[in-house]
Design a protein around this motif. Structure first.
Motif, short mmCIF file in Angstrom:
data_model
loop_
_atom_site.label_atom_id
_atom_site.label_comp_id
_atom_site.label_asym_id
_atom_site.label_seq_id
_atom_site.Cartn_x
_atom_site.Cartn_y
_atom_site.Cartn_z
N TYR A 127 0.81 -1.21 0.00
CA TYR A 127 0.00 0.00 0.00
C TYR A 127 0.85 1.27 0.00
O TYR A 127 0.35 2.36 0.25
CB TYR A 127 -0.97 -0.01 1.18
CG TYR A 127 -2.12 -0.97 0.96
CD1 TYR A 127 -3.34 -0.50 0.46
CD2 TYR A 127 -2.00 -2.32 1.20
CE1 TYR A 127 -4.41 -1.37 0.23
CE2 TYR A 127 -3.05 -3.20 0.98
CZ TYR A 127 -4.25 -2.72 0.49
OH TYR A 127 -5.29 -3.58 0.26
N GLY A 128 2.14 1.11 -0.27
CA GLY A 128 3.00 2.27 -0.41
C GLY A 128 3.26 3.03 0.88
O GLY A 128 3.46 4.24 0.88
N LEU A 129 3.26 2.28 1.99
CA LEU A 129 3.49 2.91 3.28
C LEU A 129 4.93 2.58 3.69
O LEU A 129 5.35 1.43 3.63
CB LEU A 129 2.52 2.29 4.28
CG LEU A 129 2.04 3.09 5.47
CD1 LEU A 129 1.37 4.37 5.00
CD2 LEU A 129 1.06 2.25 6.27
N ALA A 130 5.71 3.61 4.10
CA ALA A 130 7.10 3.33 4.46
C ALA A 130 7.60 4.37 5.45
O ALA A 130 6.92 5.35 5.76
CB ALA A 130 7.98 3.33 3.20
N GLY A 131 8.78 4.11 5.94
CA GLY A 131 9.50 5.08 6.77
C GLY A 131 8.83 5.39 8.09
O GLY A 131 8.25 4.52 8.73
N ALA A 132 8.91 6.67 8.46
CA ALA A 132 8.42 7.12 9.77
C ALA A 132 6.90 6.91 9.87
O ALA A 132 6.39 6.54 10.93
CB ALA A 132 8.77 8.59 9.97
N GLU A 133 6.22 7.15 8.77
CA GLU A 133 4.77 7.01 8.75
C GLU A 133 4.38 5.56 9.07
O GLU A 133 3.45 5.29 9.83
CB GLU A 133 4.23 7.43 7.38
CG GLU A 133 2.76 7.12 7.11
CD GLU A 133 1.79 7.95 7.98
OE1 GLU A 133 2.27 8.84 8.69
OE2 GLU A 133 0.57 7.66 7.93
N LEU A 134 5.16 4.62 8.49
CA LEU A 134 4.88 3.21 8.74
C LEU A 134 5.10 2.85 10.21
O LEU A 134 4.25 2.20 10.84
CB LEU A 134 5.77 2.34 7.84
CG LEU A 134 5.73 0.83 8.12
CD1 LEU A 134 4.33 0.29 7.95
CD2 LEU A 134 6.69 0.09 7.21
N SER A 135 6.22 3.30 10.77
CA SER A 135 6.49 3.00 12.18
C SER A 135 5.38 3.54 13.07
O SER A 135 4.93 2.89 14.00
CB SER A 135 7.82 3.63 12.63
OG SER A 135 8.81 3.36 11.69
#
Lengths: 338, 274
Positions: A127-135
């Motif tokens: 779903y294109g979620l990564a980095g700080a947003e994912l954490s």
């Protein structure tokens, strides 16, 4: 909205006041048909599903609810009709719909060999979620679904209730606007069901997610804000469960007896229509309460129990379709064989 | 209906492919019996056949242990590719695939993740065996080993793509076993992996001609033969071997073909089934 319109809606949904002010729908279905060969699973279905509520699609096996779920989740393409999800055309903008949907399947969609965290990361990548947003999201959903201390565990070692919670965590990770669930209570014990409903209610009330679930459990549908009852691919009842029940307006008398046929005959003599299902004689009408005393006098020990109550969703189903909820039709058997 | 403007996030296909490839990797090495099956059996075959057939086999001045080495590498690639692509059927049955199919990523990312992940696993397994062969002295270290690694990478991706093409439309792993014994193993046997491609003689039997051309048309023959030549082997008397250039061209062409087939099958079969 006209005053009359508001009145009609508030009548249909007495336990939801905010619904009157919303004009948007999560899903609008117009003349939707779907056929498995000759058999119509969905038959010119018209249905609107309000946004930001918990909506249940209730129906017996073979009613078409799973087919509808598969269409809404973009797994199945449909032959006739028009479906819009969150204002997007499902047949032309399926990919855009996909990114706004969270889907929780009846069968597990987790990778059993991976840990909870690995499953969530896998979902995030899709779903294109990564980095700080994912954490941040992983923190949030694991907090919300109380999975924080399970992140490192391999999915196949988890209990059924926990697995379902991980499924939901996976489904809401990307902040979907609409969460679809297929028979979410299946295989869960009562405590896990309660957990599930708490999670769904929180999602709907706090995060404003529209929740749409399918179920064949009457008591589960009763907990939804609004329901549609499906039968043979058509919507036969629509509204808040409470409103649908009170619409019948009458009390329901149910008698458990060793001689149900005689009781039906006797009731017919009192001008009361009665029907037998699941070994119970059920009759509704304004006068049924007064019949309890003469009934017990007349049948005595042949009666095991007499109950007087509000109509339930099964009564609604019977009133609308003329047949029982659990009635097995050849088509439902076919569907199961499939 | 009022038009609704909703910001639709754009998923990153390459991130999805890498994640799906990584998932293959983690799954494979977490299931130890798969590692043993894919690496152990070819090595066992190599030791048994290599020792057992030592006295009765001679080709191009090599003993069977040396002759059979490229074939063993190809078999490791084949087995690993099969074990990883068979998981497509499990993914479908266990439900993981449906979760991917409703995600906003193009369908080819699923196949690409599988091929990349499965190919990498196959390649690493074959590299482990190659390293072992260098350590025990069957293979002499040389600069050509880099080319061997490159050709094995092409072979690994090719065989995984082929596996994906077979596994994608399949309902059960049983069906895949049929493909394994009727298509994939014969393809390996007739690639020069186990015995050299016979050169048809003047007045030779029809069988010899048929065998020659089947093996010559088998795309895997070019990868196996390429590995053999890079590892110092040459055509023995009465056997056929393509030139090294033909081997590279043949292997890359086979890769392109299997990729296209996998691509076509995955995109064609849009309807997901449970």
């Amino acid at each position: 909205m006209s005053e009359l319109g508001q009145k009609v809606r508030s009548l249909a949904l007495p336990n939801r006041t905010d619904f009157m002010n919303t004009t948007d729908f999560a899903i609008e279905i117009h003349q939707l048909s779907f056929h498995y060969g000759e058999r119509a699973a969905l038959d010119n279905l018209d249905l609107t599903i309000p946004a930001k509520q918990i909506f249940a699609l209730l129906g017996p096996n073979g009613s078409g609810k799973t087919t509808l779920f598969r269409i809404l989740s973009t797994l199945e393409t449909f032959q006739h009709g028009k479906v819009s999800v969150l204002g997007l055309d499902l047949s032309r903008q399926a990919n855009a719909v996909r990114s706004l949907l969270g889907v929780v399947f009846q069968s597990a969609s987790l990778d059993r060999k991976l840990t909870v965290l690995e499953n969530l990361r896998c979902q995030a990548a899709l779903y294109g979620l990564a980095g700080a947003e994912l954490s941040k999201r992983i923190d949030e959903v694991t907090e919300q679904l109380r999975l924080r201390d399970r992140l490192k565990e391999i999915v196949e070692t988890l209990s059924g209730g926990l697995k379902r919670r991980v499924e939901i965590a996976k489904g809401i990770l990307h902040r979907p606007k609409l969460l679809l669930l297929d028979e979410p209570s299946t295989g869960l014990d009562p405590a896990a069901r309660l957990d599930l409903w708490q999670a769904l209610t929180q999602l709907q009330s706090v995060d404003g997610v529209s929740v749409v679930l399918t179920t064949h459990l009457l008591e589960e549908a009763d907990k939804a804000d609004c329901i549609a009852i499906l039968d043979h691919g058509k919507s036969v009842a629509y509204g808040a469960p409470g409103a649908l029940r009170t619409e019948l307006g009458e009390q329901v008398l149910s008698v458990l007896s060793t001689t149900p046929d005689q009781i039906v005959q006797w009731l017919a003599g009192q001008n009361v229509q009665a029907a037998i299902h699941q070994h119970q004689v059920r009759a509704s009408g304004q006068k049924v309460a007064q019949l309890i005393a003469p009934l017990s006098e007349h049948f005595g020990s042949q009666i095991q129990s007499v109950t007087l109550g509000q109509p339930n969703l099964e009564d609604v189903f019977i009133a609308r379709t003329g047949h029982q909820f659990w009635h097995e039709t050849p088509s439902s058997d076919m569907k199961r064989a499939k | 209906m009022t038009p609704v403007t909703i910001e639709v996030p754009k998923p990153n296909s390459s991130a999805a492919v890498m994640m799906l490839a990584k998932r293959e990797w983690v799954r494979f090495f977490r299931q130890r019996q798969r590692v043993i099956g894919a690496l152990g059996q070819p090595i066992l075959f190599w030791l048994l056949f290599g020792t057992g057939m030592r006295s009765s086999f001679q080709s191009g001045g090599q003993d069977f242990m040396t002759y059979y080495l490229p074939g063993t590498l190809a078999l490791i690639l084949l087995f690993t590719a099969i074990f990883t692509t068979i998981s497509i059927i499990e993914d479908r049955r266990e439900g993981f695939l449906q979760g991917v199919l409703v995600a906003p990523v193009p369908r080819w990312t699923i196949a690409a993740g599988k091929i990349l992940g499965g190919g990498a696993i196959a390649w690493v397994q074959a590299m482990i065996f190659l390293t072992l062969s260098v350590i025990i002295g069957t293979v002499t270290p040389s600069i050509d080993l880099f080319a061997v690694a490159g050709l094995m990478a092409i072979g690994a991706l090719t065989l995984t793509a082929l596996g994906v093409s077979f596994a994608w439309p399949m309902e059960s792993t049983q069906g895949f076993h049929a493909v394994m014994s009727l298509v994939l193993l014969p393809m390996w046997l007739l690639s020069g992996a186990f015995f050299p491609v016979p050169l048809p003689q003047e007045g030779g039997t029809v069988g010899q001609w048929v065998m020659h051309y089947i093996m010559r048309c088998n795309p895997l023959s070019y990868t196996v033969s390429g590995l053999r030549q890079l590892l110092g082997g040459s055509a023995g008397e009465g056997t056929w071997m393509p030139s090294l250039t033909s081997c590279w061209i043949g292997s890359i062409a086979f890769l392109a073909i299997t990729f296209s087939i996998a691509w076509f099958i995955v995109l064609r079969n849009q309807r997901a089934r449970n």
